[in-house]
Write a protein that holds these residues in place. Structure first.
Motif, PDB file in Angstrom:
ATOM      1  N   TYR A  60       0.867  -1.262  -0.052  1.00  0.00           N
ATOM      2  CA  TYR A  60      -0.046   0.096   0.073  1.00  0.00           C
ATOM      3  C   TYR A  60       0.956   1.530   0.065  1.00  0.00           C
ATOM      4  CZ  TYR A  60      -3.578  -3.509   0.938  1.00  0.00           C
ATOM      5  OH  TYR A  60      -4.500  -4.303   1.095  1.00  0.00           O
ATOM      6  N   GLN A  61       2.104   1.206   0.848  1.00  0.00           N
ATOM      7  CA  GLN A  61       2.845   2.371   0.619  1.00  0.00           C
ATOM      8  C   GLN A  61       3.291   2.870  -0.896  1.00  0.00           C
ATOM      9  OE1 GLN A  61       5.673   1.785   4.078  1.00  0.00           O
ATOM     10  NE2 GLN A  61       4.522   2.989   5.251  1.00  0.00           N
ATOM     11  N   GLU A  86       0.530   4.215  -2.722  1.00  0.00           N
ATOM     12  CA  GLU A  86       0.514   5.558  -2.411  1.00  0.00           C
ATOM     13  C   GLU A  86       1.419   6.658  -2.868  1.00  0.00           C
ATOM     14  OE1 GLU A  86      -0.261   7.968   1.899  1.00  0.00           O
ATOM     15  OE2 GLU A  86       0.991   6.185   1.934  1.00  0.00           O
ATOM     16  N   TYR A 136      -6.376   2.915   0.444  1.00  0.00           N
ATOM     17  CA  TYR A 136      -6.554   3.410   1.926  1.00  0.00           C
ATOM     18  C   TYR A 136      -7.760   2.490   2.339  1.00  0.00           C
ATOM     19  CZ  TYR A 136      -3.860   7.552   1.561  1.00  0.00           C
ATOM     20  OH  TYR A 136      -2.815   8.567   1.425  1.00  0.00           O
ATOM     21  N   GLU A 158      -6.405  -1.032   2.794  1.00  0.00           N
ATOM     22  CA  GLU A 158      -5.656  -1.153   4.025  1.00  0.00           C
ATOM     23  C   GLU A 158      -6.427  -0.880   5.309  1.00  0.00           C
ATOM     24  OE1 GLU A 158      -1.040   1.200   5.021  1.00  0.00           O
ATOM     25  OE2 GLU A 158      -2.542   1.714   3.500  1.00  0.00           O
ATOM     26  N   GLY A 159      -7.396  -0.490   5.159  1.00  0.00           N
ATOM     27  CA  GLY A 159      -8.342  -0.141   6.585  1.00  0.00           C
ATOM     28  C   GLY A 159      -7.833   1.019   7.191  1.00  0.00           C
ATOM     29  N   ARG A 160      -7.334   2.010   6.213  1.00  0.00           N
ATOM     30  CA  ARG A 160      -7.246   3.540   6.838  1.00  0.00           C
ATOM     31  C   ARG A 160      -8.441   4.271   6.338  1.00  0.00           C
ATOM     32  NH1 ARG A 160      -1.367   4.669   4.344  1.00  0.00           N
ATOM     33  NH2 ARG A 160      -1.824   6.637   5.246  1.00  0.00           N
ATOM     34  N   TYR A 161      -9.585   4.147   7.079  1.00  0.00           N
ATOM     35  CA  TYR A 161     -10.849   4.766   6.515  1.00  0.00           C
ATOM     36  C   TYR A 161     -10.951   6.344   6.482  1.00  0.00           C
ATOM     37  CZ  TYR A 161     -12.153  -0.219   6.673  1.00  0.00           C
ATOM     38  OH  TYR A 161     -12.092  -1.405   6.344  1.00  0.00           O
ATOM     39  N   GLN A 162     -10.206   6.917   7.643  1.00  0.00           N
ATOM     40  CA  GLN A 162     -10.241   8.355   7.717  1.00  0.00           C
ATOM     41  C   GLN A 162      -9.477   8.862   6.635  1.00  0.00           C
ATOM     42  OE1 GLN A 162     -12.192  10.038   9.693  1.00  0.00           O
ATOM     43  NE2 GLN A 162     -12.717   7.857  10.382  1.00  0.00           N
ATOM     44  N   GLN A 163      -8.502   8.326   6.059  1.00  0.00           N
ATOM     45  CA  GLN A 163      -7.641   8.800   4.931  1.00  0.00           C
ATOM     46  C   GLN A 163      -8.568   8.561   3.608  1.00  0.00           C
ATOM     47  OE1 GLN A 163      -6.365   7.111   7.337  1.00  0.00           O
ATOM     48  NE2 GLN A 163      -4.099   7.570   7.507  1.00  0.00           N
ATOM     49  N   THR A 175     -17.314   1.056   8.376  1.00  0.00           N
ATOM     50  CA  THR A 175     -17.014   1.371   9.874  1.00  0.00           C
ATOM     51  C   THR A 175     -18.232   1.056  10.767  1.00  0.00           C
ATOM     52  OG1 THR A 175     -17.387   3.546   9.408  1.00  0.00           O
ATOM     53  CG2 THR A 175     -15.124   2.832   8.844  1.00  0.00           C
TER      54      THR A 175
END
Length: 198
Positions: free
Chosen positions: A103-104, A107, A134, A137-142, A177
């Protein structure tokens, strides 16, 4: 009726081998019938004729189904050398990273697409694909931040259809979420446009 679809699409391509829509649809047909070698060959032709984001995505998808990650990556990188400003190639490369859970790296490839100096199509694609990466990856806020940027971008250029569409996409992401209230509130933002948008 995939067998009949395949027969007619192959007939079209025997008459006009570079007909984009037929290459697109037969690539779908081969994908849906798990004929990945054939899908790869037609997707390669589709890329040569069209060069569209979907053409590259179908090519990458075929290679991924064939578990040929290295070829997919190398082919896109080679193409990128002669087309360094082609944002669709960058999205396709990011897709490979996402499929490999890198994922990085995805990005890093996508972030430059959302710069203020980039064309509208590149920016919208960058925002939507970053949101997807995102979310995986589970980075929901992003992911929500990217969708908010994308929605704002579409409102700025008066693209009501896409703005409303991405309000709904954000609502779907919010269900991941378990935030049903926020999800429903996001959907409500599209209600004023129900009569004008399908």
């Amino acid at each position: 009726d995939f067998a009949s679809a395949q027969k007619y699409l192959e007939k079209i391509l025997s008459v006009d081998p570079d007909f984009e829509r037929a290459l697109q649809h037969i690539s779908w047909t081969y994908r849906d019938t798990k004929q990945y070698e054939k899908m790869l060959k037609t997707a390669e032709r589709y890329v040569a004729v069209s060069g569209s984001q979907e053409a590259y995505q179908l090519l990458v998808s075929a290679l991924m189904h064939l578990k040929d990650f290295n070829t997919a990556f190398q082919q896109l990188q080679e193409t990128e050398k002669s087309n360094p400003d082609d944002y669709q190639l960058k999205v396709a490369i990011a897709d490979i990273y996402v499929m490999q859970e890198k994922y990085q790296q995805a990005e890093a490839v996508l972030m430059p697409l959302i710069g203020e100096d980039k064309p509208a199509a590149a920016r919208s694609s960058g925002y939507s694909n970053l949101a997807r990466a995102y979310a995986y990856e589970g980075r929901y806020q992003q992911a929500f931040r990217m969708l908010d940027e994308l929605i704002h971008f579409y409102w700025q250029i008066n693209d009501t259809a896409n703005a409303a569409y991405y309000h709904v996409i954000k609502a779907l992401y919010l269900t991941l979420t378990d935030d049903e209230n926020s999800s429903w509130n996001e959907v409500k933002k599209t209600f004023p446009f129900q009569k004008s948008l399908a």
